[in-house]
Design a protein around this motif. Structure first.
Motif, PDB file in Angstrom:
ATOM      1  N   SER A  83     -13.823  -0.005  -2.260  1.00 30.98           N
ATOM      2  CA  SER A  83     -12.718   0.052  -1.305  1.00 30.98           C
ATOM      3  C   SER A  83     -12.542  -1.325  -0.671  1.00 30.98           C
ATOM      4  O   SER A  83     -13.454  -2.156  -0.705  1.00 30.98           O
ATOM      5  CB  SER A  83     -13.015   1.087  -0.219  1.00 30.98           C
ATOM      6  OG  SER A  83     -14.087   0.621   0.607  1.00 30.98           O
ATOM      7  N   LEU A  84     -11.392  -1.537  -0.064  1.00 30.06           N
ATOM      8  CA  LEU A  84     -11.130  -2.805   0.606  1.00 30.06           C
ATOM      9  C   LEU A  84     -12.137  -3.013   1.736  1.00 30.06           C
ATOM     10  O   LEU A  84     -12.649  -4.121   1.923  1.00 30.06           O
ATOM     11  CB  LEU A  84      -9.700  -2.848   1.144  1.00 30.06           C
ATOM     12  CG  LEU A  84      -9.261  -4.150   1.804  1.00 30.06           C
ATOM     13  CD1 LEU A  84      -9.388  -5.332   0.838  1.00 30.06           C
ATOM     14  CD2 LEU A  84      -7.836  -4.032   2.307  1.00 30.06           C
ATOM     15  N   LYS A  85     -12.435  -1.955   2.456  1.00 26.32           N
ATOM     16  CA  LYS A  85     -13.405  -2.058   3.549  1.00 26.32           C
ATOM     17  C   LYS A  85     -14.760  -2.524   3.023  1.00 26.32           C
ATOM     18  O   LYS A  85     -15.397  -3.411   3.595  1.00 26.32           O
ATOM     19  CB  LYS A  85     -13.551  -0.701   4.246  1.00 26.32           C
ATOM     20  CG  LYS A  85     -14.515  -0.721   5.410  1.00 26.32           C
ATOM     21  CD  LYS A  85     -14.583   0.634   6.090  1.00 26.32           C
ATOM     22  CE  LYS A  85     -15.536   0.596   7.272  1.00 26.32           C
ATOM     23  NZ  LYS A  85     -15.566   1.892   7.977  1.00 26.32           N
ATOM     24  N   GLN A 134      -3.391  -9.614  -4.354  1.00 22.77           N
ATOM     25  CA  GLN A 134      -3.585  -8.553  -5.346  1.00 22.77           C
ATOM     26  C   GLN A 134      -4.549  -7.490  -4.821  1.00 22.77           C
ATOM     27  O   GLN A 134      -4.330  -6.289  -5.027  1.00 22.77           O
ATOM     28  CB  GLN A 134      -4.103  -9.143  -6.655  1.00 22.77           C
ATOM     29  CG  GLN A 134      -4.082  -8.167  -7.799  1.00 22.77           C
ATOM     30  CD  GLN A 134      -4.424  -8.810  -9.127  1.00 22.77           C
ATOM     31  OE1 GLN A 134      -4.532 -10.027  -9.241  1.00 22.77           O
ATOM     32  NE2 GLN A 134      -4.610  -8.005 -10.138  1.00 22.77           N
ATOM     33  N   MET A 135      -5.602  -7.899  -4.126  1.00 20.37           N
ATOM     34  CA  MET A 135      -6.534  -6.931  -3.527  1.00 20.37           C
ATOM     35  C   MET A 135      -5.807  -6.046  -2.523  1.00 20.37           C
ATOM     36  O   MET A 135      -6.017  -4.832  -2.483  1.00 20.37           O
ATOM     37  CB  MET A 135      -7.673  -7.669  -2.810  1.00 20.37           C
ATOM     38  CG  MET A 135      -8.692  -8.288  -3.721  1.00 20.37           C
ATOM     39  SD  MET A 135      -9.903  -9.289  -2.801  1.00 20.37           S
ATOM     40  CE  MET A 135     -10.362  -8.225  -1.467  1.00 20.37           C
ATOM     41  N   LEU A 136      -4.957  -6.669  -1.710  1.00 16.00           N
ATOM     42  CA  LEU A 136      -4.213  -5.900  -0.706  1.00 16.00           C
ATOM     43  C   LEU A 136      -3.202  -4.955  -1.352  1.00 16.00           C
ATOM     44  O   LEU A 136      -3.012  -3.824  -0.893  1.00 16.00           O
ATOM     45  CB  LEU A 136      -3.532  -6.840   0.285  1.00 16.00           C
ATOM     46  CG  LEU A 136      -4.484  -7.665   1.173  1.00 16.00           C
ATOM     47  CD1 LEU A 136      -3.700  -8.636   2.036  1.00 16.00           C
ATOM     48  CD2 LEU A 136      -5.378  -6.771   2.009  1.00 16.00           C
ATOM     49  N   GLU A 137      -2.559  -5.398  -2.424  1.00 13.97           N
ATOM     50  CA  GLU A 137      -1.628  -4.527  -3.144  1.00 13.97           C
ATOM     51  C   GLU A 137      -2.350  -3.293  -3.675  1.00 13.97           C
ATOM     52  O   GLU A 137      -1.839  -2.172  -3.574  1.00 13.97           O
ATOM     53  CB  GLU A 137      -0.954  -5.296  -4.283  1.00 13.97           C
ATOM     54  CG  GLU A 137       0.065  -6.307  -3.803  1.00 13.97           C
ATOM     55  CD  GLU A 137       0.480  -7.313  -4.868  1.00 13.97           C
ATOM     56  OE1 GLU A 137       0.123  -7.137  -6.062  1.00 13.97           O
ATOM     57  OE2 GLU A 137       1.148  -8.304  -4.495  1.00 13.97           O
ATOM     58  N   ARG A 138      -3.531  -3.487  -4.209  1.00 14.92           N
ATOM     59  CA  ARG A 138      -4.331  -2.358  -4.701  1.00 14.92           C
ATOM     60  C   ARG A 138      -4.701  -1.420  -3.562  1.00 14.92           C
ATOM     61  O   ARG A 138      -4.702  -0.203  -3.726  1.00 14.92           O
ATOM     62  CB  ARG A 138      -5.591  -2.856  -5.395  1.00 14.92           C
ATOM     63  CG  ARG A 138      -5.348  -3.428  -6.750  1.00 14.92           C
ATOM     64  CD  ARG A 138      -6.646  -3.774  -7.421  1.00 14.92           C
ATOM     65  NE  ARG A 138      -6.411  -4.386  -8.709  1.00 14.92           N
ATOM     66  CZ  ARG A 138      -7.369  -4.876  -9.466  1.00 14.92           C
ATOM     67  NH1 ARG A 138      -8.625  -4.826  -9.068  1.00 14.92           N
ATOM     68  NH2 ARG A 138      -7.087  -5.423 -10.623  1.00 14.92           N
ATOM     69  N   ALA A 139      -5.050  -2.004  -2.408  1.00 20.39           N
ATOM     70  CA  ALA A 139      -5.428  -1.190  -1.243  1.00 20.39           C
ATOM     71  C   ALA A 139      -4.241  -0.357  -0.763  1.00 20.39           C
ATOM     72  O   ALA A 139      -4.413   0.799  -0.371  1.00 20.39           O
ATOM     73  CB  ALA A 139      -5.965  -2.078  -0.126  1.00 20.39           C
ATOM     74  N   VAL A 140      -3.037  -0.917  -0.825  1.00 22.29           N
ATOM     75  CA  VAL A 140      -1.835  -0.164  -0.448  1.00 22.29           C
ATOM     76  C   VAL A 140      -1.635   0.983  -1.445  1.00 22.29           C
ATOM     77  O   VAL A 140      -1.397   2.121  -1.055  1.00 22.29           O
ATOM     78  CB  VAL A 140      -0.586  -1.078  -0.388  1.00 22.29           C
ATOM     79  CG1 VAL A 140       0.687  -0.255  -0.282  1.00 22.29           C
ATOM     80  CG2 VAL A 140      -0.691  -2.065   0.770  1.00 22.29           C
ATOM     81  N   GLU A 141      -1.748   0.669  -2.745  1.00 26.03           N
ATOM     82  CA  GLU A 141      -1.573   1.690  -3.787  1.00 26.03           C
ATOM     83  C   GLU A 141      -2.578   2.827  -3.631  1.00 26.03           C
ATOM     84  O   GLU A 141      -2.261   3.990  -3.880  1.00 26.03           O
ATOM     85  CB  GLU A 141      -1.727   1.063  -5.182  1.00 26.03           C
ATOM     86  CG  GLU A 141      -0.585   0.164  -5.578  1.00 26.03           C
ATOM     87  CD  GLU A 141      -0.896  -0.642  -6.843  1.00 26.03           C
ATOM     88  OE1 GLU A 141      -1.939  -0.404  -7.500  1.00 26.03           O
ATOM     89  OE2 GLU A 141      -0.081  -1.537  -7.168  1.00 26.03           O
ATOM     90  N   THR A 152       2.215 -11.875   3.130  1.00 30.27           N
ATOM     91  CA  THR A 152       2.020 -12.362   4.496  1.00 30.27           C
ATOM     92  C   THR A 152       0.632 -11.990   4.994  1.00 30.27           C
ATOM     93  O   THR A 152      -0.065 -12.812   5.599  1.00 30.27           O
ATOM     94  CB  THR A 152       3.104 -11.799   5.433  1.00 30.27           C
ATOM     95  OG1 THR A 152       4.384 -12.243   4.958  1.00 30.27           O
ATOM     96  CG2 THR A 152       2.904 -12.267   6.863  1.00 30.27           C
ATOM     97  N   ALA A 153       0.215 -10.756   4.739  1.00 28.54           N
ATOM     98  CA  ALA A 153      -1.118 -10.321   5.156  1.00 28.54           C
ATOM     99  C   ALA A 153      -2.193 -11.164   4.473  1.00 28.54           C
ATOM    100  O   ALA A 153      -3.174 -11.570   5.109  1.00 28.54           O
ATOM    101  CB  ALA A 153      -1.318  -8.843   4.840  1.00 28.54           C
TER     102      ALA A 153
END
Length: 191
Positions: A83-85, A134-141, A152-153
């Protein structure tokens, strides 16, 4: 003495490595292409065959060092099923990947090298941006974070760390703790 022939990639790297050692030992301003060639025991023209100038050697060395740092910092980030966390909690930091056992590190981090260190930091940030986005995009998905402008994030996540990382009034481990705590809070995943 017989002439030593080396593969172009090996010779090019030898020029870069020799230059970085001399930049560290003599200073960038006091090192010339002539010094580099002399140290290598080759004709000055050989250096010019691979690089147009001392600046070109420096730029290439900085690019390589940034690539090396990014490879270490991002190792496993995009391949991980974490997970992102968890990635933030376990992410390597500059404290983990930078070592003072080579001339690249020594030159980029010496007391008078703040300008070089800042250039390196910006190159690393530039290279980390697409990885973090890309990591953040996956976390959103995955629903780990809410919909957001991931570019921006990512910019805040990457470039925003510089002020903290460069603050030498705070212990290194405390800087890392602050960064991780802020990222978790900013991305609203501290739960």
């Amino acid at each position: 003495m017989p002439r030593i022939t080396k593969e172009p990639a090996e010779r090019r790297q030898e020029i870069i490595d020799t230059a970085m050692r001399l930049f560290y030992e003599k200073g960038y301003e006091r090192t010339s292409i002539t010094d580099i060639a002399r140290e290598m025991g080759v004709a000055q023209g050989l250096c010019y065959r691979y690089f147009a100038s001392k600046e070109s050697i420096f730029d290439t060395a900085l690019e390589q060092y940034a690539d090396m740092q990014v490879a270490q910092l991002s190792r496993g980030m995009l391949d991980s099923g974490c997970s992102l966390k968890q990635m933030i909690a376990e992410m390597p930091t500059f404290l983990d990947v930078e070592t003072d056992d080579n001339f690249y590190y020594k030159f980029c981090h010496e007391a008078g090298g703040i300008k070089t260190h800042q250039q390196l930091s910006m190159k690393i940030c530039e290279k980390m941006m697409p990885i973090v986005a890309q990591m953040l995009e996956r976390a959103v998905e995955r629903g780990e974070i809410g919909p957001c402008d991931t570019r921006t994030a990512a910019s805040f996540c990457v470039y925003g760390q510089l002020g903290i990382l460069l603050d030498r009034t705070v212990d290194g481990e405390e800087r890392v703790r602050r960064i991780k705590t802020f990222l978790l809070g900013m991305l609203d995943i501290a739960k």
